[in-house]
Design a protein around this motif. Sequence first.
Motif, PDB file in Angstrom:
ATOM      1  N   MET A 204      25.479   2.721  28.078  1.00 27.68           N
ATOM      2  CA  MET A 204      26.579   3.474  28.644  1.00 27.68           C
ATOM      3  C   MET A 204      26.382   4.953  28.356  1.00 27.68           C
ATOM      4  SD  MET A 204      30.587   2.855  27.977  1.00 27.68           S
ATOM      5  CE  MET A 204      31.610   4.271  27.807  1.00 27.68           C
ATOM      6  N   ARG A 205      26.507   5.765  29.380  1.00 27.44           N
ATOM      7  CA  ARG A 205      26.324   7.207  29.252  1.00 27.44           C
ATOM      8  C   ARG A 205      27.536   7.836  28.572  1.00 27.44           C
ATOM      9  NH1 ARG A 205      26.865  12.120  30.554  1.00 27.44           N
ATOM     10  NH2 ARG A 205      25.567  13.536  31.667  1.00 27.44           N
ATOM     11  N   LYS A 206      27.270   8.736  27.635  1.00 26.12           N
ATOM     12  CA  LYS A 206      28.335   9.470  26.972  1.00 26.12           C
ATOM     13  C   LYS A 206      28.930  10.487  27.942  1.00 26.12           C
ATOM     14  CE  LYS A 206      26.450   9.395  22.244  1.00 26.12           C
ATOM     15  NZ  LYS A 206      26.165   8.021  22.278  1.00 26.12           N
ATOM     16  N   SER A 207      30.166  10.872  27.721  1.00 31.27           N
ATOM     17  CA  SER A 207      30.807  11.884  28.558  1.00 31.27           C
ATOM     18  C   SER A 207      30.194  13.251  28.258  1.00 31.27           C
ATOM     19  CB  SER A 207      32.314  11.925  28.293  1.00 31.27           C
ATOM     20  OG  SER A 207      32.570  12.483  27.015  1.00 31.27           O
ATOM     21  N   ASP A 208      30.314  14.158  29.200  1.00 28.01           N
ATOM     22  CA  ASP A 208      29.802  15.519  28.992  1.00 28.01           C
ATOM     23  C   ASP A 208      30.477  16.169  27.794  1.00 28.01           C
ATOM     24  OD1 ASP A 208      28.133  16.823  31.596  1.00 28.01           O
ATOM     25  OD2 ASP A 208      29.125  14.913  31.918  1.00 28.01           O
ATOM     26  N   LYS A 209      31.753  15.895  27.610  1.00 33.92           N
ATOM     27  CA  LYS A 209      32.483  16.474  26.478  1.00 33.92           C
ATOM     28  C   LYS A 209      31.904  15.985  25.149  1.00 33.92           C
ATOM     29  CE  LYS A 209      37.160  17.248  24.826  1.00 33.92           C
ATOM     30  NZ  LYS A 209      38.581  17.046  25.060  1.00 33.92           N
ATOM     31  N   ALA A 210      31.603  14.685  25.057  1.00 33.94           N
ATOM     32  CA  ALA A 210      31.017  14.128  23.832  1.00 33.94           C
ATOM     33  C   ALA A 210      29.612  14.681  23.602  1.00 33.94           C
ATOM     34  CB  ALA A 210      30.980  12.601  23.917  1.00 33.94           C
ATOM     35  N   ILE A 211      28.809  14.746  24.656  1.00 36.68           N
ATOM     36  CA  ILE A 211      27.450  15.298  24.554  1.00 36.68           C
ATOM     37  C   ILE A 211      27.506  16.743  24.071  1.00 36.68           C
ATOM     38  CG2 ILE A 211      25.444  16.029  25.917  1.00 36.68           C
ATOM     39  CD1 ILE A 211      25.983  13.510  27.683  1.00 36.68           C
ATOM     40  N   HIS A 212      28.407  17.526  24.638  1.00 35.01           N
ATOM     41  CA  HIS A 212      28.561  18.929  24.262  1.00 35.01           C
ATOM     42  C   HIS A 212      28.944  19.048  22.789  1.00 35.01           C
ATOM     43  CE1 HIS A 212      30.749  22.798  23.966  1.00 35.01           C
ATOM     44  NE2 HIS A 212      29.739  23.217  24.715  1.00 35.01           N
ATOM     45  N   HIS A 213      29.923  18.274  22.365  1.00 40.21           N
ATOM     46  CA  HIS A 213      30.396  18.326  20.977  1.00 40.21           C
ATOM     47  C   HIS A 213      29.278  17.981  19.989  1.00 40.21           C
ATOM     48  CE1 HIS A 213      33.189  18.066  17.636  1.00 40.21           C
ATOM     49  NE2 HIS A 213      32.650  16.886  17.331  1.00 40.21           N
ATOM     50  N   ILE A 214      28.525  16.923  20.265  1.00 41.33           N
ATOM     51  CA  ILE A 214      27.426  16.497  19.387  1.00 41.33           C
ATOM     52  C   ILE A 214      26.331  17.564  19.349  1.00 41.33           C
ATOM     53  CG2 ILE A 214      25.573  14.803  19.105  1.00 41.33           C
ATOM     54  CD1 ILE A 214      27.586  12.747  20.383  1.00 41.33           C
ATOM     55  N   SER A 215      25.990  18.129  20.510  1.00 39.82           N
ATOM     56  CA  SER A 215      24.926  19.139  20.580  1.00 39.82           C
ATOM     57  C   SER A 215      25.292  20.412  19.838  1.00 39.82           C
ATOM     58  CB  SER A 215      24.605  19.454  22.049  1.00 39.82           C
ATOM     59  OG  SER A 215      24.127  18.313  22.704  1.00 39.82           O
ATOM     60  N   VAL A 216      26.511  20.901  20.034  1.00 44.05           N
ATOM     61  CA  VAL A 216      26.941  22.132  19.359  1.00 44.05           C
ATOM     62  C   VAL A 216      27.015  21.899  17.844  1.00 44.05           C
ATOM     63  CG1 VAL A 216      28.865  23.762  19.082  1.00 44.05           C
ATOM     64  CG2 VAL A 216      28.074  23.144  21.370  1.00 44.05           C
ATOM     65  N   ALA A 217      27.483  20.729  17.424  1.00 48.81           N
ATOM     66  CA  ALA A 217      27.531  20.424  15.986  1.00 48.81           C
ATOM     67  C   ALA A 217      26.126  20.426  15.386  1.00 48.81           C
ATOM     68  CB  ALA A 217      28.209  19.071  15.759  1.00 48.81           C
ATOM     69  N   SER A 218      25.149  19.890  16.107  1.00 47.00           N
ATOM     70  CA  SER A 218      23.763  19.886  15.642  1.00 47.00           C
ATOM     71  C   SER A 218      23.218  21.303  15.527  1.00 47.00           C
ATOM     72  CB  SER A 218      22.897  19.059  16.591  1.00 47.00           C
ATOM     73  OG  SER A 218      21.540  19.144  16.223  1.00 47.00           O
ATOM     74  N   ILE A 219      23.526  22.128  16.512  1.00 50.00           N
ATOM     75  CA  ILE A 219      23.087  23.528  16.483  1.00 50.00           C
ATOM     76  C   ILE A 219      23.668  24.234  15.263  1.00 50.00           C
ATOM     77  CG2 ILE A 219      23.355  25.766  17.633  1.00 50.00           C
ATOM     78  CD1 ILE A 219      23.161  24.173  20.325  1.00 50.00           C
TER      79      ILE A 219
END
Length: 141
Positions: A1-16
């Motif tokens: 199941m594909r994650k929502s854009d909002k979830a992807i964004h949140h995870i990516s920014v947290a990693s950065i």
Amino acid sequence: MRKSDKAIHHISVASIKRSTIKPYDFKWTKFYESNAEFQYSGLQLERIENELIICSTVIDSEHYSILTTQKLITNENKIENIGNVNGATLKSYGDFKGLNGEPLTFGLLQLENGTEIKYFIETGKASMIMIHGLRTLIQIQ
């Protein structure tokens, strides 16, 4: 199941944020908590519904790389390359440490169909923004 854009964004920014040394005041590279923070009105950025901007390296209107929750966009000398990041692999980070003294380098992303797209990386501490933005996006998809 594909994650929502909002979830992807949140995870990516947290990693950065975890991988980048503060302060985050770099010359060309930024990450974005929301699309409203993207202040480059001169760039024609076409986004699909719910697509969020994760980070960018913008030198000027003819030289930039923008990473969204869906794709990577690079414009080099008025030649724009756009690629869907889903299924892509990272090929190179270039000289991201800046050992050759250059303020910018190119990373290389290979798309699922085999096409390669270069992307701008500001060397030094700023490099972690584009590197971890792309790395995280690819890992969670």
